[in-house]
Design an enzyme around this catalytic site. Sequence first.
Site, PDB file in Angstrom:
ATOM      1  N   ASN A   1      -5.330   1.977 -16.203  1.00 23.79           N
ATOM      2  CA  ASN A   1      -5.088   0.908 -15.557  1.00 23.79           C
ATOM      3  C   ASN A   1      -5.352  -0.393 -16.560  1.00 23.79           C
ATOM      4  O   ASN A   1      -6.151  -0.783 -16.748  1.00 23.79           O
ATOM      5  CB  ASN A   1      -5.636   0.438 -14.269  1.00 23.79           C
ATOM      6  CG  ASN A   1      -5.135  -0.847 -13.852  1.00 23.79           C
ATOM      7  OD1 ASN A   1      -4.280  -1.464 -14.286  1.00 23.79           O
ATOM      8  ND2 ASN A   1      -5.619  -1.357 -12.529  1.00 23.79           N
TER       9      ASN A   1
ATOM     10  N   ARG B   1      -1.031   3.432 -14.100  1.00 26.62           N
ATOM     11  CA  ARG B   1      -0.537   2.339 -13.241  1.00 26.62           C
ATOM     12  C   ARG B   1       0.455   1.439 -13.725  1.00 26.62           C
ATOM     13  O   ARG B   1       0.038   1.078 -14.801  1.00 26.62           O
ATOM     14  CB  ARG B   1      -1.877   1.381 -12.784  1.00 26.62           C
ATOM     15  CG  ARG B   1      -1.348   0.463 -11.709  1.00 26.62           C
ATOM     16  CD  ARG B   1      -2.428  -0.985 -11.748  1.00 26.62           C
ATOM     17  NE  ARG B   1      -1.576  -1.698 -10.671  1.00 26.62           N
ATOM     18  CZ  ARG B   1      -2.103  -3.001 -10.761  1.00 26.62           C
ATOM     19  NH1 ARG B   1      -3.044  -3.383 -11.522  1.00 26.62           N
ATOM     20  NH2 ARG B   1      -1.616  -3.869  -9.955  1.00 26.62           N
TER      21      ARG B   1
ATOM     22  N   HIS C   1       0.791  -3.924  -4.706  1.00 29.07           N
ATOM     23  CA  HIS C   1      -0.036  -3.248  -3.865  1.00 29.07           C
ATOM     24  C   HIS C   1       0.493  -2.161  -3.188  1.00 29.07           C
ATOM     25  O   HIS C   1      -0.197  -1.774  -2.312  1.00 29.07           O
ATOM     26  CB  HIS C   1      -0.516  -4.150  -2.960  1.00 29.07           C
ATOM     27  CG  HIS C   1      -1.710  -5.403  -3.631  1.00 29.07           C
ATOM     28  ND1 HIS C   1      -1.859  -6.401  -3.006  1.00 29.07           N
ATOM     29  CD2 HIS C   1      -2.302  -5.416  -4.860  1.00 29.07           C
ATOM     30  CE1 HIS C   1      -2.728  -7.397  -3.660  1.00 29.07           C
ATOM     31  NE2 HIS C   1      -3.018  -6.522  -4.706  1.00 29.07           N
TER      32      HIS C   1
ATOM     33  N   ARG D   1      -4.098 -18.069  -5.843  1.00 29.21           N
ATOM     34  CA  ARG D   1      -2.864 -18.383  -5.785  1.00 29.21           C
ATOM     35  C   ARG D   1      -2.466 -18.925  -4.483  1.00 29.21           C
ATOM     36  O   ARG D   1      -3.038 -18.632  -3.395  1.00 29.21           O
ATOM     37  CB  ARG D   1      -2.061 -17.017  -5.950  1.00 29.21           C
ATOM     38  CG  ARG D   1      -2.021 -16.395  -7.192  1.00 29.21           C
ATOM     39  CD  ARG D   1      -1.181 -15.075  -7.137  1.00 29.21           C
ATOM     40  NE  ARG D   1      -1.740 -14.138  -8.247  1.00 29.21           N
ATOM     41  CZ  ARG D   1      -1.486 -12.768  -8.060  1.00 29.21           C
ATOM     42  NH1 ARG D   1      -1.631 -12.264  -7.007  1.00 29.21           N
ATOM     43  NH2 ARG D   1      -2.038 -12.256  -9.194  1.00 29.21           N
TER      44      ARG D   1
ATOM     45  N   GLU E   1      -6.743   3.310  -4.702  1.00 25.77           N
ATOM     46  CA  GLU E   1      -5.268   3.357  -5.519  1.00 25.77           C
ATOM     47  C   GLU E   1      -5.258   4.229  -6.734  1.00 25.77           C
ATOM     48  O   GLU E   1      -4.469   4.814  -6.998  1.00 25.77           O
ATOM     49  CB  GLU E   1      -5.145   1.790  -5.842  1.00 25.77           C
ATOM     50  CG  GLU E   1      -4.876   0.821  -4.957  1.00 25.77           C
ATOM     51  CD  GLU E   1      -5.069  -0.831  -5.491  1.00 25.77           C
ATOM     52  OE1 GLU E   1      -6.223  -1.112  -5.512  1.00 25.77           O
ATOM     53  OE2 GLU E   1      -3.940  -1.373  -5.513  1.00 25.77           O
TER      54      GLU E   1
END
Length: 415
Positions: A7, A98, A187, A248, A389
């Site tokens: 990743n 990823r 996601h 955010r 993940e």
Amino acid sequence: MKVLVLNCGSSSVKFELIETSPELMKKNEEHTLAKGMVDKLGEAYSRHVYNADGKTPLMENVPTETHEQAIRWFLNVLVDPLYGVISSIDEIQAVGHRMVHGGEEFSGSIIINEDVMDGLRRCSKLAPLHNPHNIKGYEITSKLLPGIPEVAVFDTAFHFHMPEYAYLYALPYELYIKHQLRRYGFHGTSHRYISHRASQLLDKPYKDLKIVTAHLGNGCSMAAVKNGKSVDTSMGFTPLEGLVMGTRCGDLDPAIVTFLLEEYRTPREVNLLMNKESGLSGISGISNDMRDLEREYEKKNKRAVLAIDIFCYRIKKYIGAYAAAMGGIDVLVFAGGIGENSPLVRERSCTGLEFMGIKLSPERNEGRGEKLVSADDSKVAVFVIQTKEELVIARDTADCILKKERAEKAASVKK
Ligand code: ADP
């Protein structure tokens, strides 16, 4: 099959070497041989962390300029006599990358070749902060591990089949055609893993369930998973839309953006404000970390209470919206650092939803780890699940390669 999962971010690289295969998956015997990361690339000191079962963990701060240096470091540690878990790099049979954005080009994981690379570069326009680093990861591993099959696994792919009415914005349609302005969602590997895992824990067919998933980490998103497919999700064209996150803002009246631009800020500043200075951090003025806010919440700090209230209220609204979108809800899943570890957030997000069959057990909701947290008389099963993940990336990588090998074998038999 030993799969190296990579990743690559803007200033960090995360690694995991996973042993997986369809047989191991069936027997629940897949496992991580080693994992690690290098962050703060290019800074005075880069943090290097490495862990492997039965080996001394490694943690060192040394300057590292580039992603390539970081990847070389991990590959060297993997074969180190003291820390390593393999005797030769040749034991790595595949690499899974990823990839953040697959745009409208990639509906699933795919073996990387030149055509795929062209598609990935086109998608970089949609994720200029992420995809170029993911691509760089591939360019490095294809050089350092030549001849090994490599697979791209996308954050967006699980949401690829959302209906048009869920992914289109009510902007002029031409903008969608010209700029692919639409909702993509992110996601995806996490929502896929936790929704499927919930069906296993419930021992019911995945394809028969209506599942709402909440991945609550630094970035937060929810998804409506009906009959095994994502039919809606809270992140949109970018990961900014939807839930309140660490820094955010999530959903916003778009007129606020034009107001800020006209009043006193440049596009760059507004972007920074919404992505880095808002959310839990912006509301509380304390921290973007839920642990800090929970400590202040206990002390009844007004702004911490407000930040958690707004955070949980937004989650609650999405639970209701997704139950409506799917015509019901059988399962609700919490995951991610906050979803897994915060009984307070779970409790506050579910309070008042008894009318739709969601009832937490206060005792089960305490504590950590994968478990059912709903009461026995709750119509909806509520689970806490640790997302995996990297495991999804490793599984997809092995799957793509095995499918290709089978296809090649079948073709050679035909000849
Ligand atoms: P990322 O999205 O970067 O993978 P994580 O899934 O690790 O992040 O989630 C990070 C968040 O998890 C942090 O913001 C922190 O607030 C929250 N978190 C971690 N541990 C706890 C805890 N024990 N209680 C409450 N929140 C926690």
